[in-house]
Structure formats: structure tokens, C-alpha cells
Scaffold this motif. Structure first.
Motif, PDB file in Angstrom:
ATOM      1  N   MET A  10       9.837  -1.926   5.957  1.00  7.83           N
ATOM      2  CA  MET A  10       9.697  -1.049   4.793  1.00  7.83           C
ATOM      3  C   MET A  10       8.371  -0.306   4.834  1.00  7.83           C
ATOM      4  N   MET A  11       7.317  -0.973   5.269  1.00  9.07           N
ATOM      5  CA  MET A  11       6.012  -0.324   5.373  1.00  9.07           C
ATOM      6  C   MET A  11       6.069   0.855   6.345  1.00  9.07           C
ATOM      7  N   ILE A  12       6.684   0.637   7.497  1.00  6.33           N
ATOM      8  CA  ILE A  12       6.793   1.692   8.500  1.00  6.33           C
ATOM      9  C   ILE A  12       7.639   2.850   7.970  1.00  6.33           C
ATOM     10  N   PHE A  13       8.745   2.503   7.313  1.00  4.33           N
ATOM     11  CA  PHE A  13       9.632   3.539   6.764  1.00  4.33           C
ATOM     12  C   PHE A  13       8.912   4.374   5.708  1.00  4.33           C
ATOM     13  N   LEU A  14       8.244   3.718   4.760  1.00  4.13           N
ATOM     14  CA  LEU A  14       7.573   4.453   3.682  1.00  4.13           C
ATOM     15  C   LEU A  14       6.416   5.290   4.221  1.00  4.13           C
ATOM     16  N   ARG A  15       5.709   4.746   5.194  1.00  7.79           N
ATOM     17  CA  ARG A  15       4.614   5.522   5.781  1.00  7.79           C
ATOM     18  C   ARG A  15       5.148   6.762   6.486  1.00  7.79           C
ATOM     19  N   GLY A  16       6.198   6.586   7.288  1.00  7.53           N
ATOM     20  CA  GLY A  16       6.778   7.732   7.979  1.00  7.53           C
ATOM     21  C   GLY A  16       7.335   8.761   7.015  1.00  7.53           C
ATOM     22  N   LEU A  17       8.005   8.292   5.961  1.00  8.65           N
ATOM     23  CA  LEU A  17       8.554   9.208   4.957  1.00  8.65           C
ATOM     24  C   LEU A  17       7.444   9.977   4.258  1.00  8.65           C
ATOM     25  N   GLY A  18       6.379   9.272   3.898  1.00  9.83           N
ATOM     26  CA  GLY A  18       5.266   9.923   3.230  1.00  9.83           C
ATOM     27  C   GLY A  18       4.574  10.947   4.117  1.00  9.83           C
ATOM     28  N   GLU A  19       4.382  10.596   5.386  1.00  8.91           N
ATOM     29  CA  GLU A  19       3.769  11.541   6.324  1.00  8.91           C
ATOM     30  C   GLU A  19       4.654  12.774   6.511  1.00  8.91           C
ATOM     31  N   PHE A  20       5.964  12.571   6.530  1.00  8.12           N
ATOM     32  CA  PHE A  20       6.894  13.690   6.672  1.00  8.12           C
ATOM     33  C   PHE A  20       6.822  14.615   5.455  1.00  8.12           C
ATOM     34  N   ARG A  46       3.092  16.028   5.425  1.00  9.22           N
ATOM     35  CA  ARG A  46       2.558  16.502   6.714  1.00  9.22           C
ATOM     36  C   ARG A  46       1.151  15.948   6.980  1.00  9.22           C
ATOM     37  N   GLY A  47       0.935  14.734   6.474  1.00 13.87           N
ATOM     38  CA  GLY A  47      -0.326  14.049   6.715  1.00 13.87           C
ATOM     39  C   GLY A  47      -1.493  14.529   5.877  1.00 13.87           C
ATOM     40  N   GLY A  48      -1.253  15.419   4.923  1.00 10.42           N
ATOM     41  CA  GLY A  48      -2.344  15.960   4.114  1.00 10.42           C
ATOM     42  C   GLY A  48      -2.419  15.338   2.733  1.00 10.42           C
ATOM     43  N   ASP A  49      -3.364  15.851   1.941  1.00  6.05           N
ATOM     44  CA  ASP A  49      -3.539  15.401   0.563  1.00  6.05           C
ATOM     45  C   ASP A  49      -2.794  16.326  -0.388  1.00  6.05           C
ATOM     46  N   ILE A  58       0.830  -1.200   0.000  1.00  3.32           N
ATOM     47  CA  ILE A  58       0.000   0.000   0.000  1.00  3.32           C
ATOM     48  C   ILE A  58       0.866   1.252   0.000  1.00  3.32           C
ATOM     49  N   PHE A  59       1.892   1.256   0.821  1.00  3.35           N
ATOM     50  CA  PHE A  59       2.719   2.457   0.938  1.00  3.35           C
ATOM     51  C   PHE A  59       3.727   2.566  -0.198  1.00  3.35           C
ATOM     52  N   GLN A  60       4.091   1.457  -0.811  1.00  2.00           N
ATOM     53  CA  GLN A  60       4.863   1.540  -2.046  1.00  2.00           C
ATOM     54  C   GLN A  60       4.033   2.233  -3.123  1.00  2.00           C
ATOM     55  N   ALA A  61       2.745   1.858  -3.215  1.00  3.12           N
ATOM     56  CA  ALA A  61       1.860   2.496  -4.193  1.00  3.12           C
ATOM     57  C   ALA A  61       1.683   3.974  -3.881  1.00  3.12           C
ATOM     58  N   ASN A  62       1.456   4.298  -2.614  1.00  2.72           N
ATOM     59  CA  ASN A  62       1.218   5.695  -2.238  1.00  2.72           C
ATOM     60  C   ASN A  62       2.448   6.568  -2.456  1.00  2.72           C
ATOM     61  N   LEU A  63       3.627   6.065  -2.087  1.00  2.00           N
ATOM     62  CA  LEU A  63       4.833   6.867  -2.270  1.00  2.00           C
ATOM     63  C   LEU A  63       5.158   7.029  -3.756  1.00  2.00           C
TER      64      LEU A  63
END
Length: 329
Positions: free
Chosen positions: A136-146, A149-152, A73-78
Motif C-alpha cells: 500500500m505504501m508503494i502504491f500510494l507513493r506512486g499514485l501521489g507522484e503521478f 509529478r513529484g512537485g508541491d 506517511i503516504f496515507q497522510a500525504n494522499l
């Protein structure tokens, strides 16, 4: 061998029962509500299923090898975020086709790189795929949130709607993308040396090494390809929703695993085919849409999916007992 047995062997033992169940579900909802057979509903299902289908293909091959990819999921999102960033750099809504193609290449590179890193750790370090993909999931999620900033992130060129919402000869473009990906997956698993190696590794990785297969290279390639198809799913999500968010589609993770197991993919690796998995996806989509149309609670479909999996496992066990006997004298 009868014609039925030959057909069953060619298509896979899971295909015909799933096909029969798909026809049953289709008929049941067609009788339950007149809205099910409307063009609007069928079109909606055709547009909804491809993203889940692509993510399921990304999950399928690691499972076939005896592993798992929890980061899909986070590979797709990033990857979607990467495409969004490129489009924004070239003017956002004013970006052209060239910027989109460049962004797609960058998105695929991100997906492939994240997959290759997981594959390298699994293959050369010997870490368990669940732990590696979880990290990897945790890393990509944290990177994406950074980065967001949690927005769209939204505001992309209008021509992207042709990919996310367009039709070619009446067939939705996302469905064509998924169909092409499923065909490539089928050919890869049944007609290539890599596909043979995937099944061998899933069956017995030690025996595969002794037989001369490049198991480490194959494992790395498995997760790289999984990352690439995740990137395609991320691109499709951006064109469908005209926005990108890090947590988009989190609920689909377990559904991809469910679809693989319903489609007969062995959870321990070594066995599984693409066609039964596609049929499982169709059944899950029909169940979800049908229950929604008859006014059932949206959470009921998740419960029905779970019951469906239990029923399928029970029927497989019963079929095995009837076919091979109880094993007692």
C-alpha cells in the motif's frame, strides 16, 4: 499493595519511569541553555509534536494487534492531496469554509478507504501486515507522484493558518487536536469492546477466534481507524505548511515505531497504553529541540533516539531481573 504500586498499576508500569526521565531531560536542557525555557521554544515544540503524535497513534493500534502499518506517511500525504484538490476546485486561495469541510470529509474517506483495503487483505486473505502495508505504501507513493509529478501543491485560503498556527487560550490548535485524538484513543482501547478485541487479537488471534470474537471485522476496523487518523495528520500538515508534497514526513515513519516501543507497546502485540506513548513523544521532542538549541548536529538527535531506546530496553530487562530474580536457585 502500597500506594506507589497501585498508582503504577493504574497508570501502567511504563508511565512513571518515563515521567521521571521526562523531568530529567527537561531539567538537563533547562540548565544547559537558557533558550530551552523560552516561550518561543516551548511553543515551537508544542506546534511540532502533534503531527508526529497523530502518526504515532496511527501506528500504535496496528502494533497492538500484532501487525504494522508502514503506509501511514503516504496515507497522510494522499489525504492531504485530496483536500488540496478539493480546495483548488473551489478557487484555491478563494475557497471558503464549506469547501474546506468538504475537502476534509474527502480526505478522511481516502484515508479510511486505504486502511480498509489493507485491513481486508490482512483479515480475509491472511497476508502478513508488513507485506500488505508495504504494498500500500508503494502504491500510494506512486499514485501521489503521478498526480503531482513529484512537485508541491500550494496556494490555499489564509484562514487555514488558524488551524495550523493558531491558539485557543494560549494552547496551540494542533496540540489540542492531538490531545483530543489521544483521549479518544485511550477511551477506545480501555472502555470499548473494540479495544478489548484489539488486545485479545494481539495476544493470541487463534484463541480470540475460538472465544467468539469477530477477529476479521476487528482487524479491518483497526486499519480503517489507522487510516482515518492518518488523514487527520495529513490535514494538519497542509494547514501547518500551506503546501502538500507526496514525500513530506518520510523520516517520521521509523520515529513513530520508536515512540511506540519507547512507550512500552509490545512489538509482538497485546500490550500497550496511550499515556506512556504520549510521554515518549514528549521526551523525543525535548531531545530533538534541546540538542538543536545547544548547537548539536541535527543528525545527532536520531543517534540519541536510538541510544535512548537501547537504554530503555536495558533498564526494563534489569528491572525485570531485579523484580523477579534470576530464576536460579
Amino acid at each position: 499493595m502500597s500506594a506507589f504500586d497501585r498508582l503504577n498499576a493504574r497508570l501502567g508500569r511504563e508511565t512513571l519511569p518515563l515521567l521521571a526521565f521526562a523531568v530529567f531531560v527537561f531539567a538537563a536542557f533547562s540548565l544547559a541553555t537558557p533558550l530551552f525555557l523560552t516561550g518561543r521554544n516551548l511553543s515551537s515544540m508544542a506546534f511540532q509534536m502533534p503531527v508526529l503524535g497523530l502518526l504515532t497513534l496511527a501506528m500504535m493500534v496496528p502494533i497492538l494487534s500484532g501487525g504494522l502499518n508502514l503506509a501511514i506517511i503516504f496515507q497522510a500525504n494522499l489525504s492531504g492531496l485530496t483536500l488540496a484538490w478539493v480546495l483548488i476546485q473551489f478557487g484555491g486561495p478563494e475557497a471558503g469554509v464549506g469547501a474546506f469541510l468538504l475537502g476534509c470529509l474527502a480526505a478522511i474517506a481516502v484515508g479510511a478507504t486505504s486502511g480498509a483495503l489493507m485491513g481486508a487483505v490482512v483479515a480475509y486473505v491472511g497476508a502478513h501486515p508488513i507485506l500488505v502495508s508495504l504494498a500500500m505504501m508503494i502504491f500510494l507513493r506512486g499514485l501521489g507522484e503521478f498526480l503531482t509529478r513529484g512537485g508541491d501543491i500550494s496556494g490555499f485560503p489564509e484562514f487555514l493558518g488558524v488551524i495550523g498556527h493558531g491558539n485557543v487560550m494560549g494552547i496551540p490548535v494542533p496540540l489540542l487536536v492531538f490531545g483530543l485524538a489521544a483521549l479518544v484513543w485511550h477511551i477506545m482501547l480501555t472502555r470499548t469492546r473494540h479495544g478489548f478485541s484489539v488486545y485479545m487479537i494481539g495476544s493470541n488471534i487463534e484463541a480470540s477466534e475460538y472465544s467468539g470474537l469477530h477477529t476479521k471485522r476487528t482487524l479491518m476496523l483497526i486499519y480503517t481507524i489507522s487510516g482515518i487518523i492518518c488523514a487527520v495528520a495529513g490535514i494538519l500538515m497542509l494547514t501547518r505548511f500551506n503546501s502538500v508534497r507526496v514525500g513530506h514526513g518520510e523520516a517520521l515513519l521509523l520515529v513513530t515505531v520508536l515512540a511506540c516501543f519507547l512507550g512500552g507497546v509490545d512489538p509482538f502485540g497485546g500490550f500497550g497504553r496511550v499515556l506512556p506513548v504520549v510521554l515518549a513523544l514528549v521526551i523525543l521532542q525535548m531531545l530533538s529541540s534541546g540538542l538543536n538549541l545547544i548547537g548539536a548536529n541535527q543528525h545527532l538527535s536520531t543517534a540519541v533516539w536510538g541510544l535512548f531506546l537501547i537504554a530503555v530496553m536495558a533498564l526494563r530487562w534489569l528491572g525485570g531481573r531485579l523484580r523477579y530474580g534470576t530464576g536460579r536457585d
